[in-house]
Scaffold this motif. Structure first.
Motif, short mmCIF file in Angstrom:
data_model
loop_
_atom_site.label_atom_id
_atom_site.label_comp_id
_atom_site.label_asym_id
_atom_site.label_seq_id
_atom_site.Cartn_x
_atom_site.Cartn_y
_atom_site.Cartn_z
N HIS A 135 1.10 -1.06 0.02
CA HIS A 135 -0.20 -0.20 0.08
C HIS A 135 0.94 0.82 0.23
O HIS A 135 0.39 2.21 -0.07
N MET A 179 -7.37 7.25 -0.55
CA MET A 179 -8.89 6.51 0.13
C MET A 179 -9.76 7.39 1.30
O MET A 179 -10.95 7.21 1.12
N GLU A 180 -8.77 8.64 1.52
CA GLU A 180 -10.09 10.15 1.88
C GLU A 180 -10.35 9.73 0.80
O GLU A 180 -11.81 10.80 1.59
N LEU A 239 -12.61 8.53 -1.22
CA LEU A 239 -13.72 8.09 -2.08
C LEU A 239 -14.94 8.24 -1.45
O LEU A 239 -15.35 7.94 -2.11
N ALA A 287 -17.67 6.51 5.15
CA ALA A 287 -17.17 5.71 3.88
C ALA A 287 -18.37 5.03 3.38
O ALA A 287 -18.90 4.57 2.65
#
Length: 386
Positions: free
Chosen positions: A178, A235-236, A238, A312
């Motif tokens: 990652h 990811m933040e 999404l 999320a």
């Protein structure tokens, strides 16, 4: 009642007129060309309709209220201009150049993006890495005063038009799969090449391309944030990406409903209007209710996002609901049009094919269910309800 300010209502009216005058009349030609003219972006930028959220010193309005972008998406869809991916430029990619950028980078990149002179894209997807970014094979190596980028990306929206591409790549030598780097690759950099404009099922006017990186030297001044943390930056973003997607899909569902309603009120079968049949009334009533409920949840999520409270989990639910509702309405629309629904001359035919991607991009419906299913059976599930 939807909660838009008087200023936002005026903004909606002005943007609607802009679409009617400068964008909608050109869509048929752009579909034939397979790409939108760059002028669409510069005209929008000149009137303050691109990237409204940056501070005035970068050329924006300085208002981060998500409802402005909601208005832009809703009106773009209603005018059937959704193949112009202005929101990808303005609200999906643009924030990376602010949130993770230094002040020097903001001053260098943002003004041209706000004006529309520089067009944005983001490159994550690869032939073997879509929803699962850990499968990414594009790599970047720290070479001292610069990074060296190698690999390829595919299905990149705005891929042909883009001047700045935010590229995600794995950091060579890092222990974690990652560990990624986000960097801005600029048009004209040596070793950066574009493949063909891909021939898609729908969204014909929207350019989608393959991108190739062969020993591209990326200055460290073009790296966003801290090298190795790119995955977490992605990811933040999404939750907002899925919110953007849902504004489009739910607006699209309502547009398809309106188009279908108008058709069945005019079309006759067996001596009466199609709208007089009970099946038509029942199925359209069901869709009207489903779209309205989805809209209410969407507006709630917009409010939560403005307060910094969109999770999320909420984003996944909304993306799933929006995409599936849109698809259900598109399928019904074609069915109620009968044979006409299969003909390109009718709007519902093009809308049907354009909508098929909605259940795939920004995370497939299956991935959304996986995310939500894991949450349901997690120890923290009760806290999601409180």
């Amino acid at each position: 009642m939807r909660n838009f300010t008087e200023e936002q209502t005026m903004f909606r009216e002005a943007y609607r007129k802009f679409l009617e005058q400068d964008i909608a009349p050109n869509m048929p030609q752009w579909r034939e060309n397979g790409i939108v003219d760059r002028e669409a972006f510069t005209k929008a930028g000149a009137q303050g309709f691109l990237m409204v959220w940056p501070d005035e010193k970068y050329g924006g309005l300085g208002d981060s209220d998500f409802r402005y972008e909601q208005i832009i998406i809703e009106e773009t869809v209603r005018q059937q201009c959704g193949e112009w991916f202005n929101t990808l430029h303005s609200r999906l990619v643009g924030p990376y150049l602010y949130k993770y950028a230094t002040e020097e980078q903001r001053e260098r990149f943002l003004p041209g993006c706000v004006s529309g002179e520089k067009i944005l894209a983001i490159a994550m997807t690869e032939p073997d890495a879509g929803s699962d970014l850990s499968g990414m094979r594009t790599t970047v190596k720290d070479a001292g005063d610069h990074f060296v980028l190698n690999g390829s990306k595919t299905y990149i929206s705005n891929g042909i038009l883009a001047d700045y591409v935010v590229v995600a790549a794995k950091l060579e030598g890092a222990e974690s799969s990652h560990a990624m780097v986000l960097m801005v690759v600029e048009r004209g950099m040596e070793g950066f090449e574009r493949g063909r404009n891909l021939d898609k099922m729908g969204l014909k006017a929207q350019d989608t391309a393959e991108l190739f990186f062969n020993n591209v030297k990326v200055p460290k001044d073009n790296v966003l944030g801290e090298p190795g943390k790119g995955f977490f930056y992605l990811m933040e973003g999404l939750a907002e990406e899925r919110l953007l997607n849902a504004v489009g899909t739910i607006s699209s569902a309502r547009k398809a409903f309106d188009v279908t309603r108008a058709f069945v009120m005019e079309r006759k079968a067996f001596g009466k209007k199609v709208s007089d049949f009970q099946n038509t009334q029942f199925t359209m009533a069901e869709m009207d209710a489903e779209i309205e409920v989805a809209q209410v949840y969407l507006d709630h999520c917009v409010e939560m996002h403005n307060q910094g409270k969109l999770t999320a989990n909420m984003g996944a639910k909304l993306k799933l609901i929006g995409a599936e509702t849109e698809w259900k309405m598109m399928d019904l629309g074609v069915q109620l049009h009968g044979g006409a629904g299969y003909m390109q001359e009718y709007d519902i035919c093009r809308m049907f094919t354009d909508a098929r991607i909605s259940r795939i991009y920004a995370g497939t419906s299956e991935i959304m269910k996986l995310i939500l299913g894991r949450d349901i059976f997690s120890d923290s599930y009760q806290s999601l309800l409180d």
